[in-house]
Design a protein around this motif. Structure first.
Motif, PDB file in Angstrom:
ATOM      1  N   GLU A 176      -0.831   4.907  11.332  1.00 54.80           N
ATOM      2  CA  GLU A 176      -1.560   4.302  10.232  1.00 54.80           C
ATOM      3  C   GLU A 176      -2.930   3.851  10.714  1.00 54.80           C
ATOM      4  OE1 GLU A 176       0.053   0.636   8.831  1.00 54.80           O
ATOM      5  OE2 GLU A 176       0.362  -0.177  10.827  1.00 54.80           O
ATOM      6  N   THR A 178      -5.694   1.094   9.242  1.00 50.73           N
ATOM      7  CA  THR A 178      -5.956   0.085   8.212  1.00 50.73           C
ATOM      8  C   THR A 178      -7.441  -0.286   8.170  1.00 50.73           C
ATOM      9  OG1 THR A 178      -5.513  -1.717   9.757  1.00 50.73           O
ATOM     10  CG2 THR A 178      -3.650  -0.857   8.523  1.00 50.73           C
ATOM     11  N   ALA A 211      -5.762   1.515   3.305  1.00 55.53           N
ATOM     12  CA  ALA A 211      -4.948   1.840   4.473  1.00 55.53           C
ATOM     13  C   ALA A 211      -4.503   3.296   4.354  1.00 55.53           C
ATOM     14  CB  ALA A 211      -3.734   0.923   4.561  1.00 55.53           C
ATOM     15  N   PHE A 213      -1.959   6.222   5.707  1.00 56.70           N
ATOM     16  CA  PHE A 213      -0.753   6.598   6.439  1.00 56.70           C
ATOM     17  C   PHE A 213      -0.768   8.115   6.601  1.00 56.70           C
ATOM     18  CE2 PHE A 213       0.302   2.694   4.227  1.00 56.70           C
ATOM     19  CZ  PHE A 213       0.931   1.944   5.205  1.00 56.70           C
ATOM     20  N   GLU A 228      -3.069   3.709   0.612  1.00 51.00           N
ATOM     21  CA  GLU A 228      -2.581   2.519  -0.081  1.00 51.00           C
ATOM     22  C   GLU A 228      -3.616   1.403   0.025  1.00 51.00           C
ATOM     23  OE1 GLU A 228       0.068   2.213  -1.820  1.00 51.00           O
ATOM     24  OE2 GLU A 228       1.507   3.741  -1.154  1.00 51.00           O
ATOM     25  N   SER A 231      -1.184  -2.582   3.762  1.00 52.96           N
ATOM     26  CA  SER A 231      -0.401  -1.987   4.838  1.00 52.96           C
ATOM     27  C   SER A 231       0.753  -2.920   5.169  1.00 52.96           C
ATOM     28  CB  SER A 231      -1.289  -1.758   6.071  1.00 52.96           C
ATOM     29  OG  SER A 231      -0.524  -1.278   7.145  1.00 52.96           O
ATOM     30  N   GLU A 235       4.880  -0.393   1.776  1.00 48.63           N
ATOM     31  CA  GLU A 235       4.081   0.820   1.680  1.00 48.63           C
ATOM     32  C   GLU A 235       4.504   1.851   2.738  1.00 48.63           C
ATOM     33  OE1 GLU A 235       2.034  -2.275  -0.486  1.00 48.63           O
ATOM     34  OE2 GLU A 235       2.748  -2.217   1.602  1.00 48.63           O
ATOM     35  N   PHE A 236       4.854   1.373   3.916  1.00 50.48           N
ATOM     36  CA  PHE A 236       5.255   2.283   4.977  1.00 50.48           C
ATOM     37  C   PHE A 236       6.552   3.010   4.636  1.00 50.48           C
ATOM     38  CE2 PHE A 236       7.211   3.206   9.155  1.00 50.48           C
ATOM     39  CZ  PHE A 236       6.212   4.016   9.685  1.00 50.48           C
TER      40      PHE A 236
END
Length: 253
Positions: A176, A178, A211, A213, A228, A231, A235-236
């Motif tokens: 990720e 951010t 963010a 991913f 998104e 983070s 969301e993950f």
């Protein structure tokens, strides 16, 4: 006051010197010498030529003599006689030690002038030593070393998983990023066209941060991404479900 004597040059030499004066790549010294000879050929007194080019009358006479003897070739830099300068090993060691083990208290990094001051040498010597050792104190590359005592073992496990994954396994390589600035230009850019380069306005407007991913398919090279506003684990996990939906069960990711 100097009495101007008769000094003429051929049209060919004049054209050569004028091309030097117009050049944007030649050294300034060579251009100045060309201006001196051209001015003298127009009948300008030596004293006036020296004042115009900000040199001494001795310098004007020197390059006039060189030109009379060798033409335009006489105005070029000539190799100096004698053996090339050799820098003492002690000086080299002193400069290298300071460069690699100390930081000047009045600056964030070494400059040529600072090193010359601290090491008690000339700026020419500093440049020669740095070039030979391929040292560039003004450049900096960042890095991060893990303090995990099992870092090496974990690296071996991860690399081994990529190199030899279990049969029918779904191997995920996910990361990720951010705090990506969501910027937009205030006006549309102008596209590239024949005879015109593409352009865009310097001004931009901020739309907050985002963010990103991303998952990399090690087998196919495909990248699955998702943007998104935040983070968090929520969301993950949503991204992992997306990856699972988009990944065939018989392929590795």
């Amino acid at each position: 006051m100097d009495t101007p004597d008769v000094f003429t040059i051929t049209a060919h030499d004049a054209a050569t010197l004028e091309s030097w004066v117009r050049s944007t790549s030649l050294q300034q010294g060579q251009i100045t010498r060309a201006k001196i000879i051209l001015a003298l050929s127009e009948g300008m007194p030596v004293m006036d030529v020296a004042a115009a080019q900000r040199v001494s009358r001795k310098t004007v006479h020197k390059w006039k003599k060189r030109f009379i003897e060798s033409g335009p070739e006489g105005l070029l830099d000539q190799a100096r006689p004698g053996r090339p300068s050799v820098i003492d090993a002690e000086i080299v060691n002193r400069v290298l030690t300071l460069t690699t083990s100390r930081i000047p208290h009045e600056s964030t990094h070494w400059s040529v002038s600072l090193m010359a001051k601290y090491a008690g040498v000339t700026t020419w010597q500093v440049r020669q030593i740095w070039n030979a050792a391929d040292l560039k104190p003004h450049r900096l590359r960042t890095f991060k070393i893990s303090n995990d005592p099992q870092f090496a073992e974990k690296v071996v496990d991860i690399v081994g998983l990529y190199m030899d994954p279990p049969d029918n396994a779904l191997v995920l390589c996910v990361d990720e990023k951010t705090q990506i600035q969501a910027l937009d230009r205030t006006q549309p850019g102008l596209p590239l066209a024949p005879g015109r380069i593409g352009s865009r306005t310097h001004d931009y407007k901020r739309n907050g941060t985002a963010a990103l991913f991303a998952a990399f398919n090690i087998l196919t090279g495909e990248v699955i991404g998702r943007v998104e506003k935040r983070s968090r684990s929520k969301e993950f996990l949503a991204f992992l479900k997306q990856v699972e939906r988009q990944t065939p069960k018989d392929k590795e990711l």
